[in-house]
Design an enzyme around this catalytic site. Structure first.
Site, PDB file in Angstrom:
ATOM      1  N   GLU B  56       0.819  -1.210   0.000  1.00 18.82           N
ATOM      2  CA  GLU B  56       0.000   0.000   0.000  1.00 18.82           C
ATOM      3  C   GLU B  56       0.857   1.265   0.000  1.00 18.82           C
ATOM      4  OE1 GLU B  56      -3.786  -1.650   2.556  1.00 18.82           O
ATOM      5  OE2 GLU B  56      -2.043  -0.916   3.643  1.00 18.82           O
ATOM      6  N   ASP B 227      -7.678  -4.916   8.689  1.00 14.42           N
ATOM      7  CA  ASP B 227      -7.263  -3.687   8.011  1.00 14.42           C
ATOM      8  C   ASP B 227      -7.160  -3.882   6.507  1.00 14.42           C
ATOM      9  OD1 ASP B 227      -5.127  -5.350   7.904  1.00 14.42           O
ATOM     10  OD2 ASP B 227      -3.688  -3.948   8.743  1.00 14.42           O
TER      11      ASP B 227
END
Lengths: 367, 367
Positions: B56, B227
């Protein structure tokens, strides 16, 4: 340890390989990846715009390697003695997510942009193209000239910039390149008789660096300076009349010259031509336009190419912890310091309010 | 030069400051930035998913500083002796776009996640909370325990992990922390009597680490392990019945526990509570849930905090060229090597096919 390639390392690498062989190899790496375009995960870059410029993140992955480039574009920087474009890149291993390489990419971005321009021109320009006009003599210009020489056999470069000192620099830097360098007094003079025209200017505006009257049958246009919403270089009539080739069309619609045209204006993606899935130039008279904004796969190819090519030019940096027990991140701190986790019986650091066992410790001291 | 902070530098910094004071200061930095939430440019992070995990990019900017974190999450890594989460971060100057700092963030991510958890719990948990249950004794666990001790005055930590060696490590690392550490035989035993429950597990699945029967009135739940799309820790009934607080809701809807609930499920953003724009806990009996997935502003705050705090712990790396003439990037190469741009009269390198002036040169050699 993570590998690191700094600016001095890239200079050393280029010293060892030579710039033109490097560009030729890099172009081969980019072209090979464009041919397998469909095997990449692609995304339009993530841009953060401010009044002065833009900061962009450009990721691409082929499922084995992940590449990411951080790059800015700030046209006003040169007035303050800074580069318009700076960049660095990262390669990561998709299987583990670990970053394996951090590299400077300011120099590499100039090289990869030039190599990509030459890959596109090799596929799209007339085979007998020998004269390149360069509009803009900034940081990218010499790399453009050398890439077209190395990959297309361009023999003459005509350069124009409104900044005469930039032209001085360009002419000096390439005086011994083997190219015939012609210094033009205007855009029209530079373009007159050119087979290929590269526009690489930096204004963050809708500029008409080229107007329709300057474009003649058979030209290949390589527009690389228009790469941001509101930042274009060509008159829209030029774009509308040309056979337009793009990198990643969803991104180019937002950032490229075609942002001036309707969203359904027909374009062909360069990779399709390189992979034999679409036609390139249809005749010697066609005007072809590579509406280049730069795409993450080019950076992916570049980082991998540089990593494979580097030897002594790669250093190690401690960017990621190397642990005996991967669940014991905390132990890394404790191992380096007794102070981090004071043992019972240790005297607390003076005035340390965080040592909850301070009172216990104090009681161990002589009264 | 660009500043660099490696893992050894962060260890040295923490050695100098102590972990708890560092966490307290970091929490202050994060809370201050959450209070000015509206002054940030925010975006959901740009994720690249693979079968093993995710990579990410997390950018945030306040118009003066731009921060970006690269972070991976690969739950299978620990089996191969590698960290589940590694990260590094970058600070850039928005006015020029130049990156000014590259820092390790694997250790910093554990610290900032713990500090953010404690900031949220300080605002949302009952004021008399003294007992923390930690489900998961992985890389983040000790940092969680110390943050809750430093910021909330937590006195007792009950830990459970299905990996008993991870629990051994946790107990050993915190033996002298001043916390009462209780090793639990099950999730239920850890949670029984706890005021605050942190779930920090790593499976990339829809797990029910906590089930509704374990949650009692007045608890504060701090869910940090869920998450990622498809990666949650709490039974949906727990989430549906709790007062749920998020970081950046558009991202949490995709990645957090609330991905299990309808898209219109009402949540409150933590910054609103911290800024006095929304209520926190309504009663001593309410169950509050911080559905934390981690947000880029936390990394922004952390990088700035660390940069301001660092002294000798910062090194220089040559990530970005430093030029006399910002338009003369090419000159950087030429300055370091005569070979890059051979001068007329130089003998060409043997077999160098790129030297177009080779024939000229050869004619200068003795016949």
């Amino acid at each position: 340890m993570t590998q690191f390639i700094g600016t001095s390392d890239i200079c050393a690498l280029l010293r060892r390989t030579g710039i033109e062989p490097f560009l030729t190899g890099l172009a081969g790496s980019i072209e090979a990846d464009f041919r397998r375009w469909e095997s990449f995960e692609k995304a339009a870059r993530l841009a953060s715009h401010s009044c002065n410029g833009v900061i962009e993140l450009m990721p691409a992955s082929d499922g084995e390697l992940y590449a990411m480039k951080f790059v800015n574009g700030h046209p006003g920087n040169t007035a303050a003695g800074k580069l318009t474009v700076t960049a660095f890149g990262v390669l990561a291993d998709v299987a583990t997510g670990y970053p394996v390489l951090v590299s400077e990419m300011t120099i590499l971005t100039a090289l990869r942009t030039a190599a990509t321009s030459a890959v596109a021109a090799r596929a799209l320009s007339r085979g007998d193209s020998r004269v390149l006009a360069l509009i803009g003599a900034g940081a990218q210009s010499e790399f453009q000239a050398l890439a077209f020489k190395a990959l297309l056999g361009v023999e003459e470069v005509r350069v124009f910039d409104i900044d005469s000192e930039a032209m001085d620099k360009f002419c000096l830097n390439l005086a011994a390149s083997g190219l015939r360098i012609r210094r033009a007094g205007s855009v029209a003079e530079a373009v007159d008789g050119a087979d290929i025209v590269t526009t690489c200017t930096a204004d963050k505006t809708r500029a008409y660096v080229l107007t329709p009257d300057l474009v003649v049958a058979g030209m290949h246009l390589n527009a690389i300076g228009g790469d941001c919403p509101g930042k274009t270089e060509l008159h829209p009539d030029i774009v509308a009349r040309a056979a337009v080739y793009t990198e990643y069309t969803p991104q180019t619609r937002i950032e490229g010259e075609i942002q001036q045209l309707p969203a359904d204006f027909a374009v062909t993606e360069l990779w399709q031509v390189l992979a034999g899935k679409a036609a390139g130039r249809s005749s010697a008279d066609e005007v072809t336009l590579f509406d280049s904004v730069g795409f993450a796969i080019e950076d992916f190819s570049t980082l991998r190419y540089v990593r494979d090519l580097s030897r002594a030019e790669i250093r190690d940096i401690d960017l990621i912890p190397d642990l005996d027990d991967p669940k014991d991140l905390f132990g890394l701190l404790a191992a380096q310091s007794q102070r981090l986790a004071p043992r019972l019986g240790d005297a607390p650091a003076p005035g340390d309010p965080t040592s909850a066992n301070a009172s216990t410790d104090v009681s161990l001291l002589p009264a």
